[in-house]
Design an enzyme around this catalytic site. Structure first.
Site, PDB file in Angstrom:
ATOM      1  N   THR A  67     -32.785  -0.173   1.410  1.00 37.42           N
ATOM      2  CA  THR A  67     -31.456  -0.169   1.665  1.00 37.42           C
ATOM      3  C   THR A  67     -30.593   1.028   2.384  1.00 37.42           C
ATOM      4  O   THR A  67     -31.174   2.319   2.430  1.00 37.42           O
ATOM      5  CB  THR A  67     -30.692  -0.371   0.206  1.00 37.42           C
ATOM      6  OG1 THR A  67     -29.115  -0.381   0.311  1.00 37.42           O
ATOM      7  CG2 THR A  67     -31.194   0.983  -0.666  1.00 37.42           C
ATOM      8  N   TYR A  78     -29.022   3.588  -7.715  1.00 33.83           N
ATOM      9  CA  TYR A  78     -29.709   2.402  -6.710  1.00 33.83           C
ATOM     10  C   TYR A  78     -30.200   3.279  -5.647  1.00 33.83           C
ATOM     11  O   TYR A  78     -31.389   2.896  -4.987  1.00 33.83           O
ATOM     12  CB  TYR A  78     -28.634   1.550  -6.441  1.00 33.83           C
ATOM     13  CG  TYR A  78     -29.204   0.427  -5.209  1.00 33.83           C
ATOM     14  CD1 TYR A  78     -30.200  -0.390  -5.784  1.00 33.83           C
ATOM     15  CD2 TYR A  78     -28.242   0.486  -4.223  1.00 33.83           C
ATOM     16  CE1 TYR A  78     -30.490  -1.327  -4.696  1.00 33.83           C
ATOM     17  CE2 TYR A  78     -28.840  -0.535  -3.149  1.00 33.83           C
ATOM     18  CZ  TYR A  78     -29.919  -1.354  -3.438  1.00 33.83           C
ATOM     19  OH  TYR A  78     -30.036  -2.303  -2.480  1.00 33.83           O
TER      20      TYR A  78
END
Length: 344
Positions: free
Chosen positions: A117, A142
């Site tokens: 990501t 995250y």
């Protein structure tokens, strides 16, 4: 040879399964269905219900299928949720990736494509667009959980006969132009999906988090990539690894940023109607702007996007939301008919 797709019943994973099948690949799917749907998996794929960190199940999957590559999507992806529940993200995204890697090495599976990501970058004010060579500064658990997984991949490739491509996604949106798959997660937080739900009356309004960023209109700027172009990058990465390519990490974005307000305007423009917008404070973990430099994916993988158009992305997303509305209506009617005909 077969490809194992973890999280293959989810949003991106289900598109990946269709793309692999379209390319003539033998496909195996592993998904615990925490956010995915069994109906979203193409019927030609072999399906295993379970967790990507379940060592016993992985041994079974590897024993029953001749797998030479893993495409790993399974994981948790909501930035604000990761701040509230960081240990769950380190468990699901990092610990279980370690377990999957260990099982793959033990089984002699040489190729791995990893779903990473742009959240690993955090705020990079002096690097616009951002390249893979900048120092990562993740601002949420995250992002950290994905960066830790990238580090494990690097070290595993140095120690074993194993190679990988880690693809750092920017903001994925849209749906399969053929109407076979789309974002179906209940309560999804993806901006374009939420805006499409609002446009179709499935939400009363949409919240805009932060209007005081150092951006042209004060709202966050992101690089939106069509899901079909993203899965094409995975197909290219798979071919690259099979041809002996060295391990690498590459961005998946278009190099063009749009603000939250620009996206909402695009949804209203394509849909032809308006919806309520509420303004709220910034959320923790959200950088002001993040836009990809996709040069490496283009050069090393030969990746050429074909859906680089915000209105087209929105149109596909709206089409999928309308499909879901019809599907849900049909499912409810079928249940009523079943109950009406049942004898108790």
């Amino acid at each position: 040879m077969a490809v194992l797709v973890t999280g293959g019943a989810g949003y991106i994973g289900s598109h990946m399964v269709w793309a692999l099948l379209d390319a003539g690949e033998d496909v195996v799917v592993l998904d615990r269905l925490s956010t995915g749907f069994r109906w979203a998996v193409a019927p030609e794929a072999r399906f295993y219900m379970g967790d990507a960190g379940d060592e016993t199940l992985l041994q079974q999957v590897f024993a029953e299928n001749d797998i030479d590559a893993i495409i790993h999507f399974a994981g948790s992806v909501v930035v604000p949720e990761s701040i509230v529940h960081p240990l769950e993200y380190y468990e699901n995204n990092t610990s279980k990736t370690r377990m999957l890697l260990a099982a793959a090495v033990k089984a002699g599976i040489p190729h791995f494509v990893f779903s990473s990501t742009a959240a690993v970058y955090g705020t990079q004010e002096s690097a616009v667009p951002v390249r893979e060579s900048v120092t990562p500064r993740p601002e949420s658990p995250y992002g950290v959980s994905k960066l830790m997984s990238e580090m494990m991949l690097r070290d595993t490739a140095q120690a074993h006969a194993f190679s990988y491509v880690a693809l750092r996604y920017f903001n994925v949106a849209g749906a399969d132009p053929k109407g076979r798959a789309g974002q179906s997660t209940v309560g999804a937080t993806h901006l374009i999906k939420v805006a499409c739900e609002a446009a179709l009356g499935r939400r009363a309004s949409i919240d805009v988090y932060g209007t005081d960023y150092n951006t042209p209109d004060g709202t966050g700027v992101r690089d939106y990539i069509h899901v079909s172009d993203l899965v094409e990058a995975h197909l290219r990465a798979l071919a690259y690894l099979r041809q002996g390519g060295v391990s690498l990490t590459a961005n998946c974005g278009y190099g063009q940023g749009y603000s939250v307000l620009q996206v909402l305007q695009a949804v209203m423009r394509v849909h032809g109607g308006r919806f309520g917008v509420r303004y709220a404070p910034r959320r923790a973990g959200d950088p002001a702007s993040i836009v990809a430099d996709p040069s490496l994916a283009r050069e090393a993988l030969g990746w050429v996007p074909s859906h680089d158009d915000l209105d087209g992305i929105v149109r596909n997303a709206l089409d999928w939301e309308e499909h879901l509305a019809r599907k849900n209506s049909y499912d409810i009617e079928s249940m009523h008919q079943m109950l009406a005909s049942a004898r108790f």
